[in-house]
Design an enzyme around this catalytic site. Structure first.
Site, PDB file in Angstrom:
ATOM      1  N   TYR A   1      51.249  66.795  44.102  1.00  0.00           N
ATOM      2  CA  TYR A   1      52.104  67.472  45.083  1.00  0.00           C
ATOM      3  C   TYR A   1      53.242  68.195  44.395  1.00  0.00           C
ATOM      4  O   TYR A   1      53.731  69.213  44.892  1.00  0.00           O
ATOM      5  CB  TYR A   1      52.591  66.483  46.144  1.00  0.00           C
ATOM      6  CG  TYR A   1      51.424  66.063  46.990  1.00  0.00           C
ATOM      7  CD1 TYR A   1      50.948  66.916  47.978  1.00  0.00           C
ATOM      8  CD2 TYR A   1      50.740  64.886  46.745  1.00  0.00           C
ATOM      9  CE1 TYR A   1      49.832  66.593  48.706  1.00  0.00           C
ATOM     10  CE2 TYR A   1      49.618  64.559  47.469  1.00  0.00           C
ATOM     11  CZ  TYR A   1      49.163  65.416  48.447  1.00  0.00           C
ATOM     12  OH  TYR A   1      48.053  65.096  49.159  1.00  0.00           O
TER      13      TYR A   1
ATOM     14  N   SER B   1      55.104  80.386  51.885  1.00  0.00           N
ATOM     15  CA  SER B   1      55.923  80.434  53.100  1.00  0.00           C
ATOM     16  C   SER B   1      56.994  81.511  53.019  1.00  0.00           C
ATOM     17  O   SER B   1      57.581  81.881  54.036  1.00  0.00           O
ATOM     18  CB  SER B   1      56.589  79.083  53.359  1.00  0.00           C
ATOM     19  OG  SER B   1      55.626  78.066  53.369  1.00  0.00           O
TER      20      SER B   1
ATOM     21  N   TRP C   1      42.659  63.738  30.590  1.00  0.00           N
ATOM     22  CA  TRP C   1      44.103  63.901  30.824  1.00  0.00           C
ATOM     23  C   TRP C   1      44.673  62.679  31.532  1.00  0.00           C
ATOM     24  O   TRP C   1      45.869  62.480  31.555  1.00  0.00           O
ATOM     25  CB  TRP C   1      44.401  65.189  31.594  1.00  0.00           C
ATOM     26  CG  TRP C   1      44.336  65.059  33.079  1.00  0.00           C
ATOM     27  CD1 TRP C   1      43.218  65.143  33.848  1.00  0.00           C
ATOM     28  CD2 TRP C   1      45.423  64.812  33.985  1.00  0.00           C
ATOM     29  NE1 TRP C   1      43.534  64.955  35.169  1.00  0.00           N
ATOM     30  CE2 TRP C   1      44.886  64.755  35.279  1.00  0.00           C
ATOM     31  CE3 TRP C   1      46.796  64.639  33.821  1.00  0.00           C
ATOM     32  CZ2 TRP C   1      45.677  64.512  36.410  1.00  0.00           C
ATOM     33  CZ3 TRP C   1      47.570  64.403  34.958  1.00  0.00           C
ATOM     34  CH2 TRP C   1      47.011  64.346  36.225  1.00  0.00           C
TER      35      TRP C   1
ATOM     36  N   HIS D   1      49.466  60.753  41.605  1.00  0.00           N
ATOM     37  CA  HIS D   1      49.272  61.356  42.911  1.00  0.00           C
ATOM     38  C   HIS D   1      50.454  62.223  43.343  1.00  0.00           C
ATOM     39  O   HIS D   1      50.265  63.385  43.686  1.00  0.00           O
ATOM     40  CB  HIS D   1      48.824  60.390  43.992  1.00  0.00           C
ATOM     41  CG  HIS D   1      48.264  61.196  45.120  1.00  0.00           C
ATOM     42  ND1 HIS D   1      47.049  61.815  45.026  1.00  0.00           N
ATOM     43  CD2 HIS D   1      48.818  61.637  46.261  1.00  0.00           C
ATOM     44  CE1 HIS D   1      46.864  62.579  46.087  1.00  0.00           C
ATOM     45  NE2 HIS D   1      47.917  62.481  46.851  1.00  0.00           N
TER      46      HIS D   1
ATOM     47  N   HIS E   1      42.803  70.659  27.660  1.00  0.00           N
ATOM     48  CA  HIS E   1      42.826  71.652  28.734  1.00  0.00           C
ATOM     49  C   HIS E   1      43.629  71.104  29.922  1.00  0.00           C
ATOM     50  O   HIS E   1      44.531  71.767  30.437  1.00  0.00           O
ATOM     51  CB  HIS E   1      41.401  72.000  29.161  1.00  0.00           C
ATOM     52  CG  HIS E   1      41.314  72.750  30.463  1.00  0.00           C
ATOM     53  ND1 HIS E   1      41.694  74.065  30.593  1.00  0.00           N
ATOM     54  CD2 HIS E   1      40.914  72.357  31.695  1.00  0.00           C
ATOM     55  CE1 HIS E   1      41.525  74.446  31.846  1.00  0.00           C
ATOM     56  NE2 HIS E   1      41.057  73.432  32.538  1.00  0.00           N
TER      57      HIS E   1
ATOM     58  N   HIS F   1      43.571  55.943  45.993  1.00  0.00           N
ATOM     59  CA  HIS F   1      42.345  56.644  46.397  1.00  0.00           C
ATOM     60  C   HIS F   1      41.684  57.321  45.196  1.00  0.00           C
ATOM     61  O   HIS F   1      40.570  57.796  45.306  1.00  0.00           O
ATOM     62  CB  HIS F   1      42.594  57.632  47.543  1.00  0.00           C
ATOM     63  CG  HIS F   1      43.468  58.797  47.200  1.00  0.00           C
ATOM     64  ND1 HIS F   1      44.372  59.307  48.072  1.00  0.00           N
ATOM     65  CD2 HIS F   1      43.574  59.548  46.092  1.00  0.00           C
ATOM     66  CE1 HIS F   1      45.004  60.328  47.511  1.00  0.00           C
ATOM     67  NE2 HIS F   1      44.529  60.486  46.296  1.00  0.00           N
ATOM     68  N   HIS F   2      42.393  57.358  44.065  1.00  0.00           N
ATOM     69  CA  HIS F   2      41.753  57.827  42.834  1.00  0.00           C
ATOM     70  C   HIS F   2      40.938  56.713  42.195  1.00  0.00           C
ATOM     71  O   HIS F   2      40.341  56.897  41.148  1.00  0.00           O
ATOM     72  CB  HIS F   2      42.811  58.298  41.834  1.00  0.00           C
ATOM     73  CG  HIS F   2      43.615  59.466  42.324  1.00  0.00           C
ATOM     74  ND1 HIS F   2      43.257  60.764  42.053  1.00  0.00           N
ATOM     75  CD2 HIS F   2      44.737  59.535  43.074  1.00  0.00           C
ATOM     76  CE1 HIS F   2      44.139  61.583  42.603  1.00  0.00           C
ATOM     77  NE2 HIS F   2      45.038  60.868  43.236  1.00  0.00           N
TER      78      HIS F   2
ATOM     79  N   SER G   1      62.161  66.458  29.791  1.00  0.00           N
ATOM     80  CA  SER G   1      62.478  67.815  30.204  1.00  0.00           C
ATOM     81  C   SER G   1      62.350  67.978  31.714  1.00  0.00           C
ATOM     82  O   SER G   1      63.223  68.558  32.371  1.00  0.00           O
ATOM     83  CB  SER G   1      61.556  68.782  29.468  1.00  0.00           C
ATOM     84  OG  SER G   1      61.498  70.008  30.145  1.00  0.00           O
ATOM     85  N   SER G   2      61.265  67.423  32.268  1.00  0.00           N
ATOM     86  CA  SER G   2      61.055  67.546  33.717  1.00  0.00           C
ATOM     87  C   SER G   2      62.147  66.849  34.508  1.00  0.00           C
ATOM     88  O   SER G   2      62.601  67.356  35.532  1.00  0.00           O
ATOM     89  CB  SER G   2      59.725  66.899  34.123  1.00  0.00           C
ATOM     90  OG  SER G   2      58.678  67.714  33.761  1.00  0.00           O
TER      91      SER G   2
ATOM     92  N   ARG H   1      31.460  64.200  35.667  1.00  0.00           N
ATOM     93  CA  ARG H   1      32.398  65.073  34.978  1.00  0.00           C
ATOM     94  C   ARG H   1      32.538  64.630  33.528  1.00  0.00           C
ATOM     95  O   ARG H   1      32.107  63.545  33.153  1.00  0.00           O
ATOM     96  CB  ARG H   1      33.756  65.067  35.684  1.00  0.00           C
ATOM     97  CG  ARG H   1      34.458  63.747  35.651  1.00  0.00           C
ATOM     98  CD  ARG H   1      35.631  63.673  36.591  1.00  0.00           C
ATOM     99  NE  ARG H   1      36.799  64.368  36.033  1.00  0.00           N
ATOM    100  CZ  ARG H   1      38.066  64.086  36.388  1.00  0.00           C
ATOM    101  NH1 ARG H   1      38.309  63.158  37.291  1.00  0.00           N
ATOM    102  NH2 ARG H   1      39.073  64.738  35.867  1.00  0.00           N
TER     103      ARG H   1
ATOM    104  N   LYS I   1      50.801  72.705  58.091  1.00  0.00           N
ATOM    105  CA  LYS I   1      51.263  73.834  57.280  1.00  0.00           C
ATOM    106  C   LYS I   1      50.298  75.018  57.387  1.00  0.00           C
ATOM    107  O   LYS I   1      50.726  76.157  57.586  1.00  0.00           O
ATOM    108  CB  LYS I   1      51.408  73.414  55.807  1.00  0.00           C
ATOM    109  CG  LYS I   1      52.445  72.322  55.619  1.00  0.00           C
ATOM    110  CD  LYS I   1      52.878  72.199  54.185  1.00  0.00           C
ATOM    111  CE  LYS I   1      53.884  73.250  53.863  1.00  0.00           C
ATOM    112  NZ  LYS I   1      55.237  72.806  53.666  1.00  0.00           N
TER     113      LYS I   1
ATOM    114  N   ASP J   1      74.789  80.373  39.342  1.00  0.00           N
ATOM    115  CA  ASP J   1      73.886  79.893  38.289  1.00  0.00           C
ATOM    116  C   ASP J   1      73.390  78.525  38.720  1.00  0.00           C
ATOM    117  O   ASP J   1      73.724  78.047  39.797  1.00  0.00           O
ATOM    118  CB  ASP J   1      74.630  79.794  36.935  1.00  0.00           C
ATOM    119  CG  ASP J   1      73.656  79.876  35.752  1.00  0.00           C
ATOM    120  OD1 ASP J   1      72.648  79.134  35.786  1.00  0.00           O
ATOM    121  OD2 ASP J   1      73.893  80.681  34.835  1.00  0.00           O
TER     122      ASP J   1
ATOM    123  N   THR K   1      49.354  68.471  56.210  1.00  0.00           N
ATOM    124  CA  THR K   1      48.793  69.617  55.491  1.00  0.00           C
ATOM    125  C   THR K   1      48.194  70.610  56.477  1.00  0.00           C
ATOM    126  O   THR K   1      48.379  71.826  56.355  1.00  0.00           O
ATOM    127  CB  THR K   1      47.734  69.156  54.470  1.00  0.00           C
ATOM    128  OG1 THR K   1      48.267  68.038  53.763  1.00  0.00           O
ATOM    129  CG2 THR K   1      47.398  70.245  53.492  1.00  0.00           C
TER     130      THR K   1
ATOM    131  N   GLU L   1      52.304  63.659  41.422  1.00  0.00           N
ATOM    132  CA  GLU L   1      52.231  64.782  40.489  1.00  0.00           C
ATOM    133  C   GLU L   1      51.445  65.961  41.081  1.00  0.00           C
ATOM    134  O   GLU L   1      51.821  67.110  40.920  1.00  0.00           O
ATOM    135  CB  GLU L   1      51.597  64.324  39.171  1.00  0.00           C
ATOM    136  CG  GLU L   1      51.215  65.422  38.201  1.00  0.00           C
ATOM    137  CD  GLU L   1      52.391  66.158  37.586  1.00  0.00           C
ATOM    138  OE1 GLU L   1      53.513  65.648  37.677  1.00  0.00           O
ATOM    139  OE2 GLU L   1      52.169  67.245  37.035  1.00  0.00           O
TER     140      GLU L   1
END
Lengths: 527, 48, 414
Positions: free
Chosen positions: A259, A270, A143, A255, A78, A304-305, A171-172, A452, A333, A107, A330, A257
């Site tokens: 963002y 925006s 994951w 991390h 998932h 921090h993870h 690809s990314s 979790r 924004k 293009d 943040t 990722e």
């Protein structure tokens, strides 16, 4: 490549070629954008069905539906499908469709590489899914695939998972190189950087993040591969390695990722809020700087993870201070969006509803993020449902709501028809309510002590889990409904004007609806 | 130069062959950056 | 060389970069551990908020909302921080949402609102960048104090090593010489099997009960040295206010000091494979006197266990003991039926290996199989348990090796 472009220039009024091969060979940014979006929707549905299995098992205490190994495989797949299959490709799809339209380019800069970036994805996705049918089952280590659970202790299918991650990363990286090349080299004359729409800005910054961190993820899985098969010990303490280093490498990717997944959604919101508030975006420059600051900070806060892995206390203090700093840009924004609405002249078409829900609910996710940035409290929150609630608030009501808002916003431009207003609003209210029924109680569960990634739980967690599951089934159903709305819009409906939305600003609203196959073959003049 | 020039101003015709050279240069630079980060992820562990 | 290198990060002094003078100064400066009247009022509001919500839902007992305060100074500080930042978030949320909601209701086109054109204001932007920064600094100060206290594991009275295994905990009392495993209670284990048809409500503390709880004395600073034998686990008792990863090859530490006897329950918090959800922690705090009695009992039963290894066992005794050991130590992977999980955990039922050469069989159970999930049970189980479980594997699930392994054979291996 130059001959291909020249050929297009000679007879630029031709439409799309017919048949299946149109989609296989296409180098058209609109076609590729469409492919990306449909691919991500398919992955979203598959990943969503896995979430339904999870919520079904957690509906009641006791093990009723699946065995624990398969349950772990469900949570893992998932997460992987939603992150790498749904959210990221959807954002790339939006970039493909919109960036050339918004900067007045004919293009993407590298159309053939664009085709390749997309066509890697279905193969990588299929390979990832095929692991579920292999002996030993699919990846079941979360994951985040922490070593050594994902190395020594993982099923053989893990090598296919590693290959799939390599391909997705490839690809990314190509996709983001394309975005950067397009934005830097293809802007219409007069479109200076500080005139670019915010969606383009956020994607430009996102693309830089991708180029920096996807290779690090590739490094992490390569090390896993050699640890598993070639006798190295990067992550095995027995051979002089360190399992915690896996987490450092992973989160150096992981991390930024998050963002990568949220910044383009910031960009979408925006665009939408000023359109429906009929008022220019408040603090355009500070929005750009805030996005850049968030991107920069995202590289220096990864641990921090990992507050509970046993870092030196000085490290914990540093990562706590750096992490809470992210709250500043943040907050800027969010304040800017609020100030854009202030004294505007607002209407509430479906894109605006989703964008507003984004601002409200993402802010909640942001505050729980701030709470867990405080290291001592995170000692309690870490690895509980509080975390699950937090990242679903930022990724579902954040990134996903941003994508859905974008689809409703640009769908008239893409298809030439407005989505059915009544059905779209039903979709919105159904989703906005059920998503809170789904995720809000998970805050309570986590605080009360539910870890979790567990398939069964103690009785004190029973009630909220049942509420959450009901919300989950409802939310899932709502997204199937979204599919019908999109199909209905493609097939017809109220004709969209070229401008689509009253007084909408931006180059994409100057072209016809639906957007012709080739646009801005001659660059527009930017005043 | 093209890359830097493009960042500074945008008075470039998108169909200009010079722009195509700029694209190529951008790709090469960004690919090198990507490879650099890939290698760096291993160096991360070098002093362990 | 390699071994010492991999233990490096685990040394406790590496956790403590500040010298003690600086630390004491920092603690004084930050006035650590005080619960101010403001926090007290906030706590009260928090409880009221939770209670109103619970009563409104009509079922006050069943719904849980908030983090437990816990039973130690640290856990109360962590709770205090949690509530402080929660209320800051609530206030900030209300402020921002109020502005947006006001705009949504007042500045709408169908009410005839005409859009202004303002789009920047340096003053406002500077204010709302600075303000969050000041708030964050105000949060960071008490957070730093709590973190320093939480990580200060020096001067412990009692050291207990906690080792995570797939899927159980081993507690080693380094000062008392006691060691035992703690696994999910057998009755709970039956209920939690897939489609067992048994009611989780038929037992108390479903999935939070173990066979051998960890027992600690009150009023002593207890230092836990936390490590793992296989994958990463995480030892978490919420009432203590912290959790700590158990990393294979490294030792992390944490501490607590309890003031009231009681039973505190927790779970493994880091995904550690199939039965991650089924390795609970039960910690019992006893008075010093009760704790001393418990220590004596443990030592006596360990001695009795050692004696029983010297006698010759018969098949029936080995088989019944073996079944019991198999179900706690082996069935998690190889399944109660011995069928294993294809591709992950090999079957024992019908396995040629399990009916072949006994010494090879003993070797795998005793030393584990390198590069796989098969653990070295020589270090985990007693001679009797090993002899019994190997005999059981050779003769149960339709296996027909017919031979017996005696505890003395195992003892000779040590």
């Amino acid at each position: 490549m130059s001959t291909a472009t020249a050929a297009h220039d000679d007879h630029h009024d031709h439409g799309a070629p017919a048949g299946l091969m149109r989609w296989v060979y296409t180098t058209n940014h609109k076609d590729i954008g469409t492919l990306y979006l449909w691919f991500s929707f398919v992955m979203f549905m598959i990943g969503g069905s896995f979430a339904m299995v999870i919520r079904a098992e957690l509906f009641m205490p006791g093990m009723q539906v699946v065995d624990p190994q398969f349950f772990n495989s469900m949570t893992t797949m998932h997460g992987l499908l939603m992150v790498f299959g749904a959210i990221m490709p959807a954002m790339v799809g939006l970039a493909n469709w919109q960036i050339p339209l918004m900067i007045g380019a004919p293009d993407m800069a590298l159309p053939r590489m664009n085709n390749w970036s997309f066509w890697i994805l279905p193969f990588a996705g299929t390979m990832l899914l095929s692991t579920m049918f292999m002996e030993g089952g699919g990846p079941a280590f979360g994951w985040t695939f922490y070593a050594p659970l994902s190395t020594t202790f993982a099923p053989d299918s893990t090598d296919f998972f590693i290959f799939a991650i390599h391909m997705l990363g490839f690809s990314s990286i190509m996709g983001s190189i394309n975005v950067i090349a397009t934005v830097l080299n293809m802007r219409a004359p007069g479109m200076t950087l500080m005139k670019m729409p915010l969606f383009v800005w956020t994607w430009l910054i996102t693309a830089f993040l991708l180029i920096a961190v996807m290779p690090v993820l590739a490094g992490a899985v390569t090390m896993m591969l050699t640890d598993r098969n070639f006798g190295t010990s990067f992550f095995s303490a027995a051979g002089g390695g360190d399992p915690v280093m896996f987490q450092h490498v992973f989160w150096f990717f992981g991390h930024p990722e998050v963002y990568i997944m949220i910044l383009p959604a910031f960009g979408v919101v925006s665009q939408i809020i000023p359109t429906f508030a009929r008022k220019p975006l408040f603090g355009y420059a500070s929005m750009v700087y805030a996005t850049a600051s968030i991107a920069f900070l995202s590289f220096i806060v990864w641990a921090h993870h990992m507050f509970t892995v046993g870092m030196p206390v000085a490290g914990e203090l540093y990562f706590m201070y750096a992490t809470v700093m992210i709250a500043v840009p943040t907050a800027v924004k969010v304040f800017n969006w609020a100030a854009t609405m202030w004294r505007g002249s607002m209407t509430f078409e479906p894109p605006m509803l989703w964008a507003l829900a984004f601002v409200f609910l993402f802010t909640l996710g942001g505050f729980t993020g701030l709470m867990m940035g405080v290291a001592p409290s995170d000692m309690q929150y870490h690895d509980t449902y509080f975390i699950v609630a937090h990242f679903h608030y930022v990724l579902v009501t954040g990134a996903l709501f941003g994508i859905i808002a974008a689809v409703y916003y640009w769908l008239p431009k893409w298809t030439g028809y407005y989505p059915d207003d009544r059905l779209s609003k039903l979709h919105f209210w159904w989703s906005a309510i059920s998503v809170n029924v789904l995720f809000f109680p998970q805050h309570f569960l986590g605080l009360a002590g539910m870890p979790r990634r567990i398939p069964d739980y103690s009785l004190q967690f029973a009630d909220w889990n049942m509420v959450s599951s009901i919300g989950g089934f409802a939310f899932g159903l709502g997204q199937v409904f979204f599919f019908f709305i999109i199909v209905k819009t493609i097939r017809g409906g109220e004709k969209a004007t070229d401008e689509c939305w009253e007084d909408a600003q931006g180059l994409e609203w100057t072209i016809a609806s639906p957007a012709p196959y080739h646009t801005f073959v001659t660059p527009p003049e930017i005043k | 130069m093209i890359l830097v020039g493009d960042v500074m101003s945008s008075d470039v015709d998108p169909n200009d062959p010079v722009r195509k050279a700029g694209n190529r240069r951008t790709v090469v630079i960004l690919l090198l950056v990507a490879v650099g980060f890939y290698v760096a992820s291993f160096l991360f562990l070098a002093d362990r | 060389m390699l071994a010492s290198k991999s233990w490096r990060a685990g040394h406790t002094n590496a956790h403590w970069p500040l010298d003690s003078q600086t630390r004491i100064f920092a603690l004084q400066l930050l006035n650590i551990g005080e619960i101010t009247p403001v926090t007290r009022i906030k706590n009260l509001l928090g409880t009221l908020f939770g209670a109103v919500f619970a009563i409104a839902s009509g079922d006050a007992a069943a719904y849980v909302f908030n983090m437990p305060k816990g039973v130690t100074d640290i856990s109360r500080q962590v709770y205090g921080l949690h509530m402080m930042i929660f209320w800051i978030s609530v206030v900030a949320c209300i402020a921002v949402f109020a502005v947006m909601i006001y705009s949504i209701f007042m500045h709408r086109k169908d009410k005839g609102a005409v859009a202004s054109t303002f789009h920047e204001s340096t003053t406002v932007e500077v204010i709302w960048t600075t303000l969050p920064m000041l708030v964050l600094i105000a949060v960071a100060v008490p957070a730093t104090a709590t973190l320093l206290a939480l990580e200060d594991t020096r001067n412990a009275d009692l050291n207990i090593q906690v080792t995570g295994f797939q899927w159980k905990w081993r507690y080693t009392y380094l000062d008392e010489g006691i060691e035992f495993f703690s696994t999910l209670d057998a009755e709970h284990n039956k209920i939690r099997q897939v489609r067992s048809g048994l009611d989780p409500a038929s037992v108390e503390h479903y999935l939070m009960e173990v066979d051998n709880p960890i027992v600690v004395p009150i009023n002593q600073k207890i230092r836990f040295l936390i490590t793992s034998n296989d994958v990463i686990h995480n030892w978490w008792v919420p009432a203590l206010g912290w959790k700590q990863d158990a990393v294979p090859g490294f030792i992390n530490d944490g501490w607590t000091e309890l003031s009231e006897p009681g039973t505190y329950r927790g779970k493994c918090a880091e995904l550690c494979g199939k039965d991650h959800g089924f390795m609970p922690i039960v910690l019992i705090a006893k008075t010093e006197a009760d704790y001393a009695t418990w220590v004596d009992e443990q030592k006596a039963s360990a001695a009795a266990e050692a004696n029983s290894a010297d006698r010759v066992w018969d098949m029936a005794d080995l088989m019944s003991k073996g079944e019991q050991v198999y179900n706690t130590s082996c069935a998690g992977c190889h399944q109660v039926s011995g069928a294993g999980l294809p591709g992950v955990f090999p079957a024992i039922a019908g396995s040629a290996f399990a009916m072949g050469d006994p010494s090879a069989h003993i070797d795998v159970v005793f030393n584990g199989a390198t590069g796989t999930a098969m653990q070295a049970f020589g270090a985990q189980l007693s001679d009797v348990d090993l002899a019994a479980v190997i005999t059981y594997e050779r003769n149960a699930f339709g296996n027909d090796a017919g031979d017996m392994v005696q505890p003395a054979t195992i003892k000779a291996l040590r």
